[in-house]
Design an enzyme around this catalytic site. Sequence first.
Site, short mmCIF file in Angstrom:
data_model
loop_
_atom_site.label_atom_id
_atom_site.label_comp_id
_atom_site.label_asym_id
_atom_site.label_seq_id
_atom_site.Cartn_x
_atom_site.Cartn_y
_atom_site.Cartn_z
N GLU A 235 20.33 -49.28 83.60
CA GLU A 235 20.27 -48.30 84.56
C GLU A 235 21.85 -47.80 84.69
O GLU A 235 22.28 -46.59 84.99
CB GLU A 235 19.89 -48.67 85.84
CG GLU A 235 19.66 -47.51 86.86
CD GLU A 235 18.90 -47.88 88.08
OE1 GLU A 235 18.17 -48.67 88.15
OE2 GLU A 235 18.80 -46.91 88.88
N GLU B 216 22.80 -45.73 81.90
CA GLU B 216 22.18 -44.49 81.97
C GLU B 216 23.05 -43.79 83.23
O GLU B 216 23.22 -42.40 82.73
CB GLU B 216 20.68 -44.58 82.97
CG GLU B 216 19.93 -43.43 82.65
CD GLU B 216 18.44 -43.69 83.30
OE1 GLU B 216 18.44 -44.63 84.29
OE2 GLU B 216 17.60 -43.06 83.11
N CYS C 151 13.42 -48.93 91.08
CA CYS C 151 12.90 -50.21 90.84
C CYS C 151 11.81 -50.42 91.83
O CYS C 151 11.31 -51.42 91.79
CB CYS C 151 13.99 -51.15 90.73
SG CYS C 151 15.28 -51.02 91.86
N SER D 112 15.78 -42.82 87.65
CA SER D 112 16.28 -43.63 86.63
C SER D 112 15.19 -43.76 85.57
O SER D 112 14.01 -44.08 86.47
CB SER D 112 16.90 -44.93 86.94
OG SER D 112 16.87 -45.78 85.89
N LYS E 3 3.48 -53.32 93.88
CA LYS E 3 3.85 -54.05 92.81
C LYS E 3 2.36 -54.18 91.95
O LYS E 3 2.43 -54.18 90.70
CB LYS E 3 4.48 -55.36 92.69
CG LYS E 3 6.16 -55.17 93.05
CD LYS E 3 6.63 -54.75 92.00
CE LYS E 3 8.31 -54.45 91.97
NZ LYS E 3 8.74 -53.65 91.01
N GLU F 72 1.76 -50.78 90.64
CA GLU F 72 2.87 -50.53 89.34
C GLU F 72 2.07 -51.30 88.09
O GLU F 72 2.21 -50.71 87.10
CB GLU F 72 4.11 -51.11 89.84
CG GLU F 72 5.18 -50.82 88.63
CD GLU F 72 6.39 -51.45 89.01
OE1 GLU F 72 7.41 -50.78 88.94
OE2 GLU F 72 6.58 -52.78 89.12
N GLU G 215 0.87 -46.62 81.97
CA GLU G 215 2.34 -46.27 81.27
C GLU G 215 2.86 -47.87 80.80
O GLU G 215 3.58 -48.06 79.87
CB GLU G 215 3.53 -45.77 82.04
CG GLU G 215 3.20 -44.48 82.45
CD GLU G 215 2.61 -44.08 83.64
OE1 GLU G 215 1.84 -45.10 84.19
OE2 GLU G 215 2.48 -43.11 84.21
N CYS H 34 13.26 -55.26 100.00
CA CYS H 34 12.12 -56.33 99.63
C CYS H 34 11.96 -57.46 100.80
O CYS H 34 11.01 -58.32 100.93
CB CYS H 34 12.46 -56.91 98.47
SG CYS H 34 12.37 -55.44 97.17
#
Length: 570
Positions: free
Chosen positions: A283, A286, A303, A323, A362, A365, A370, A503
Site C-alpha cells: 500500500e 501504491e 484494510c 487501496s 472479517k 470478508e 474475490e 480494532c
Amino acid sequence: MSTITLTIDDQVVEVEAGTTILEAARQAGVEIPTLCYHPDLSLHGSCRVCVVEDLSSHRLLASCAVPAGEGMKISTRSAKARKARKMNIELLLANHPADCLGCDRSGSCELQELTYNLGITRESVDRFAGERRSLPLDTQGAALKRDPNKCILCGRCVRVCEEIQGLGALEFSGRGFDSIVTTAFDLPQSEINCAKCGQCAAVCPVGAITEVSSIAKVWAALADPDKHVVVQTAPSIQVSIGDEFGLEPGAVITGKLIAALRRLGFHKVFSTEFSADLTILEEGNEFISRIKGNKNLPHITSCCPGWVKYAEQNYPDLLNHLSTAKSPQQMFSTIVKTYYAEQAEIAPENIFTVSIMPCTAKKFEAAREEHRDSGFQDTDAVLTTRELARMIKEAGIDFVNLPEDSYDQLMGETTGAATIFGTTGGVTEAALRTVKEVLTGEPLEKLNLGIMGVREAEVEITGRTYKVAVVSGLANAAQVLDQVRAGESEYDWIEVMACPHGCVGGGGQPIPTTLEVKKKRAQGLASIDQSNAIRKSHENPDVLRLYEQYLGEPLGGKSHHLLHTSYRVR
Ligand code: FES
C-alpha cells in the site's frame, strides 16, 4: 462550575450541575442496575430497571434520565424501588425464551446477571405468564445473526447503528406487544445496508444479536488428521483477550495467547502482523505511485472490511480511491496457501487457515468470492476474540498461568509498525514510517494522533506537505467522505476504521468494551511498538525474505495477483 448537593442512600454527595442521579450514584460508589442505558449512546429511558425512590415525593425516578436536584434525598434500595426494578425484569423475562443453556451470551448476558442479582425466581416470572413472541430467526449472513425473540427492546443496537455508524440499519417497528427491533422492510440482515461491523452485537445486553460462530468448524479441522491447521492472530488480540480471563484491560499477553493456541492443537501459530507489514509495503508503494501520477487521490485505506462494505454500498463513486491492497487477514491466508505451502511442502488443499480477529466483518470478508487467489478459499474460518476465549475455556486451559511461547518461524516476525494496526491511526503511522524513510532516508516523527473522532496531521516529505486524515466510526467517516465526493477534500491520505477507535473497539472484542478499556488496549499496543527492536514494516526480515524468495517486488506481477483485490458496487 456550579455544583449540586444531594443525599443518596444516606451519603451526602456533591456533583456538577447537570449530572444524572445514576452518574451521581456511581461517583459515590453506589451501583444502580441498568439495562437500556449505555455510556456511549444517547438516553433511551425505556427499561426502568434503574428506578430509584425520591424520598421526598415517594416517586420512582429513572435514574439514568433524571438530573440530580439540589437537596434531593434518594434511596436506591428502598422496598418500593427494589420491587419495581424486579417487576420490570420479571415482565421482560415473561416474554423471553430464557434458553440460557443454548445462548451464546450465557455468562456475559446482562439480563441473566440482573435476574440472579435481583433474586428473581421462576415462580415470580410465571405469575406474568401469557402469550410469547415466536419470531423467525435471521441467520443467513456470514457474520452476524439475530434472534428477535431474545430482544428486550432496549434499543442499544438501534442507537449505535444510527448514532455512531450513521447507518440506521436497525429500527423499531410495531406497537405494544408487537414491538420489535428489525431491519428496513424486515429484510434479512444479509440483504441490508449493514457494514457487518458488529457494534450492535457488542452493545446488545442479551443474545439477540451475535456473531455467526465458527467454533464447531475450527474444532472439526483441528480433529481432522488430514488437515494442517495454521492460525494467525490480529494485533489487538494480544491486548484484549486477557479481559475474558479476568486480567487487567490492555495487559499484554502475547506469549500466553500463542501458548493457548498451541495447546488447542494448531500446527503453526503466526501473527497477522507479518502481513500487516506486507500490506504496508504494497500500500505504501501504491500511495507513492498515486502521488507521482497524481491519480486516485486522496488515497483511502482498505484494510477494514466493515469500511470496505460500507463504501461499496454508500460511496460506490469513491471506490477507485480505495487501496487495492488486500487486508492483512487476506494477504496472510493467500500467502499461507501459496508460499508457505511450497516451503513446508504441504498441499494447499490440506491446509486450513484460521484467523483470530477482533472483528465480525472479517467473517464476511473471508467469505467474499474475490478471496480465492490461492486457488482455494484463502481464509477458511474466522474466530472473534470472544469465540477463541470460549474455545480456550472449553479446552480447560488455565490461560492466566500459561508459560510464554513465541510465534513460529517463517511468517512470525513482527514489527512495532504492524502492532499499531490494532488501533485507529496505526495504519497511517505505519505507512508513513515506511513512505518517509524510503523516500528521504529520514525517520518519521511521532504523529500523536490520539484515538478520538476525526483527526488530521501534516507530514513533510521531500519538500511537499502531505495532509492525512484518520477517522473511526462510520458516521465520522461520512463527514470526511462527503468532502471528497464534493471535491472539497485537501487530504492526500485517509484512513478509515468502521469501529470507533479501531480494532481495539472491534465488534468481536470481549464485552463490555468501554472507552476506558479501549484506551488501555491502545496503550498496550503502543508499549509493544516501543519495545520492539524493529519498528518499521520495510525492515521485517520475514517480509523481505518473502519478496526475495517468492514475490519479487512490491506491486510486481505476482504481488499484484496474490495481494491485491477489487471492489464492487452493492
Ligand atoms: Fe434507565 Fe433503562 S437504564 S431506563
